[in-house]
Design a protein around this motif. Structure first.
Motif, PDB file in Angstrom:
ATOM      1  N   ASP A 189       0.807  -1.222   0.000  1.00  0.00           N
ATOM      2  CA  ASP A 189       0.000   0.000   0.000  1.00  0.00           C
ATOM      3  C   ASP A 189       0.839   1.270   0.000  1.00  0.00           C
ATOM      4  O   ASP A 189       0.289   2.380   0.051  1.00  0.00           O
ATOM      5  CB  ASP A 189      -0.930   0.011   1.230  1.00  0.00           C
ATOM      6  CG  ASP A 189      -1.945  -1.126   1.199  1.00  0.00           C
ATOM      7  OD1 ASP A 189      -2.374  -1.482   0.083  1.00  0.00           O
ATOM      8  OD2 ASP A 189      -2.286  -1.639   2.282  1.00  0.00           O
ATOM      9  N   MET A 190       2.152   1.152  -0.041  1.00  0.00           N
ATOM     10  CA  MET A 190       3.003   2.348  -0.016  1.00  0.00           C
ATOM     11  C   MET A 190       2.938   3.057  -1.355  1.00  0.00           C
ATOM     12  O   MET A 190       3.123   2.457  -2.409  1.00  0.00           O
ATOM     13  CB  MET A 190       4.450   1.982   0.319  1.00  0.00           C
ATOM     14  CG  MET A 190       5.393   3.175   0.355  1.00  0.00           C
ATOM     15  SD  MET A 190       7.098   2.746   0.848  1.00  0.00           S
ATOM     16  CE  MET A 190       6.913   2.660   2.643  1.00  0.00           C
ATOM     17  N   SER A 191       2.666   4.366  -1.342  1.00  0.00           N
ATOM     18  CA  SER A 191       2.595   5.156  -2.566  1.00  0.00           C
ATOM     19  C   SER A 191       3.986   5.469  -3.080  1.00  0.00           C
ATOM     20  O   SER A 191       4.975   5.390  -2.339  1.00  0.00           O
ATOM     21  CB  SER A 191       1.834   6.453  -2.311  1.00  0.00           C
ATOM     22  OG  SER A 191       2.591   7.319  -1.475  1.00  0.00           O
ATOM     23  N   VAL A 192       4.069   5.852  -4.335  1.00  0.00           N
ATOM     24  CA  VAL A 192       5.357   6.222  -4.927  1.00  0.00           C
ATOM     25  C   VAL A 192       5.937   7.428  -4.195  1.00  0.00           C
ATOM     26  O   VAL A 192       7.143   7.474  -3.895  1.00  0.00           O
ATOM     27  CB  VAL A 192       5.207   6.508  -6.425  1.00  0.00           C
ATOM     28  CG1 VAL A 192       6.532   7.004  -7.012  1.00  0.00           C
ATOM     29  CG2 VAL A 192       4.739   5.268  -7.172  1.00  0.00           C
ATOM     30  N   ASN A 193       5.091   8.414  -3.887  1.00  0.00           N
ATOM     31  CA  ASN A 193       5.584   9.609  -3.201  1.00  0.00           C
ATOM     32  C   ASN A 193       6.153   9.282  -1.824  1.00  0.00           C
ATOM     33  O   ASN A 193       7.209   9.792  -1.435  1.00  0.00           O
ATOM     34  CB  ASN A 193       4.457  10.638  -3.059  1.00  0.00           C
ATOM     35  CG  ASN A 193       4.053  11.242  -4.382  1.00  0.00           C
ATOM     36  OD1 ASN A 193       4.783  11.127  -5.375  1.00  0.00           O
ATOM     37  ND2 ASN A 193       2.903  11.885  -4.432  1.00  0.00           N
TER      38      ASN A 193
END
Length: 439
Positions: A286-290
């Motif tokens: 669930d970690m976003s690219v940002n």
């Protein structure tokens, strides 16, 4: 907290290499004339370059310390470029734009002009070796201090994506203009420059110095997922650990260490390629690219603080350089092949690049106030945003990509796939240094 100004000035010899990060034929290594902060001071008078020209009144003052070298404009200069690509044996074939058919040379003629001062012209011989016994009295350094501003016996290292590669190649060419015997400059493993090799180390024999490049688009390691990861996870990017090349005397012990990253931190080059983010043995689905990019910048900060001796090594992080596609992006039919002039309209806001800039500012600091001793931020986003003319576009050497494709690296496979659309992220050499999806 920023390093005290006197100590930073005493390190001017290393910081003088700051311009290598620019790798722009017009601005060349001229920004290196200034100390680590962006305020250009009288110290430039005893830098590796010649003294700056007269200061102009700016904001009601003509004081030297009033000059922010990153505020300015691109101006035409008939005396440029600093070198011709045909005269440099150290360029990858894909970056030889004049030889590959670009009909104009206007992209090599632009010089960066700060608003409040003039930058001196790059001098390769003085950068390779200069010894100043007594700095001018305007410079606040201890009496009798010897400032060694030279590359002799030093290691200069670029680590990053194709931005770093462009800058590194251009710097090799610029420095080689000060060496009459070009055969005395060589890759220590005997390898020619191609896009598929992970690192190169070029030695300047007569100066016992090396100028090195290590390909690391994320600055953190990318590899297979841990045991138990979902089958659709083809690879992972471990955001809590530095690239393996950071140790083993490759990055850590350099005298000048130049980083760049950002252009691979996009969804279409990570998650959409089934490359997910990882901390330890846990894949963060669930970690976003940002968030992943910010975490990688924090990892870089922690590594610099923990592993790098700031009294020996000057670290520099170069900020994001925008791309210039029109009619679509790099993978949706965009191109830039008709661009021959820079955009002279001043960039009023950098909000559109906030995703790439805010993590750097929050974690590493700004060009005015770095958050770690021995670290400088080279803030080039505004000035590079104006150089839409400085790209390879369709003027490239297809043979270079095809040969590299045979080596089956992800880098060159992507180059080959998008070659028909033109490359509007990578720079012409000499010229602007941006990035490429093949970084």
């Amino acid at each position: 907290m920023a390093e005290p100004s006197v100590k930073r000035l005493a390190r001017l010899a290393i910081t003088a290499l700051l311009l290598a990060v620019m790798a722009i034929s017009a601005i060349a290594l001229l920004l290196l004339a200034c100390p680590a902060s962006t305020l250009c001071s009288a110290a430039v008078g005893w830098s590796t370059l010649s003294a700056p020209k007269k200061l102009r009144v700016c904001g009601g003052t003509a004081a030297p310390e009033a000059c922010d070298i990153f505020e300015g404009e691109w101006v035409w200069d008939d005396s440029y470029p600093l070198y011709e690509s045909k005269d440099c044996p150290f360029l990858d074939g894909g970056f030889r734009c004049s030889e590959n058919g670009r009909p104009d040379a206007s992209y090599t003629k632009w010089r960066w002009q700060p608003s409040c001062c003039d930058l001196p012209r790059f001098d390769a011989k003085r950068m390779l070796e200069t010894l100043v016994e007594n700095p001018p009295p305007l410079v606040p350094v201890p009496e009798g201090l010897k400032i060694r501003e030279r590359l002799r016996n030093k290691r200069l290292v670029f680590a990053g994506d194709s931005i770093g590669r462009n800058q590194w190649e251009s710097l090799l060419c610029m420095l080689s203009t000060g060496v009459s015997d070009k055969s005395s400059i060589y890759e220590i493993n005997g390898r020619p420059i191609t896009k598929h090799d992970g690192f190169f180390i070029f030695k300047f024999r007569d100066y016992n110095c090396t100028v090195e490049y290590y390909r690391s688009p994320f600055l953190v390691p990318q590899g297979h997922g841990p045991a138990g990861a979902p089958k659709f996870v083809k690879s992972t990017i471990r955001v809590d650990s530095m690239d393996w090349m950071s140790g083993r005397r490759k990055w850590r012990d350099a005298d000048l260490l130049i980083f760049n990253s950002g252009h691979w931190w996009t969804k279409d080059k990570t998650i959409e390629w089934c490359a997910y983010f990882r901390e330890g043995d846990e894949v963060k689905m669930d970690m976003s690219v940002n968030d992943a990019y910010r975490r990688s910048i924090q990892t870089l900060f922690d590594w610099l603080h923990r592993e790098v001796n700031s009294t020996k090594t000057q670290a520099i992080f170069r900020t994001y350089s925008p791309s210039h596609f029109s009619g679509g992006d790099w993978n949706t039919g965009g191109d830039c092949q008709l661009e021959t002039l820079p955009d002279k309209t001043p960039v009023k806001s950098i909000e559109q690049w906030a995703d790439m800039l805010k993590p750097v500012i929050d974690v590493l600091g700004s060009n005015h106030m770095p958050k770690l001793a021995g670290l400088d931020i080279l803030n080039v986003t505004r000035m590079t945003a104006q150089r839409k003319d400085g790209h390879l576009s369709v003027v490239r050497n297809p043979a270079s990509s095809r040969q590299a494709f045979l080596n089956k690296t992800s880098e060159v496979k992507e180059v080959e796939r998008i070659a028909a659309t033109g490359v509007c992220l990578v720079s012409l050499t000499p010229g602007m240094s941006f990035s490429t999806p093949s970084s």
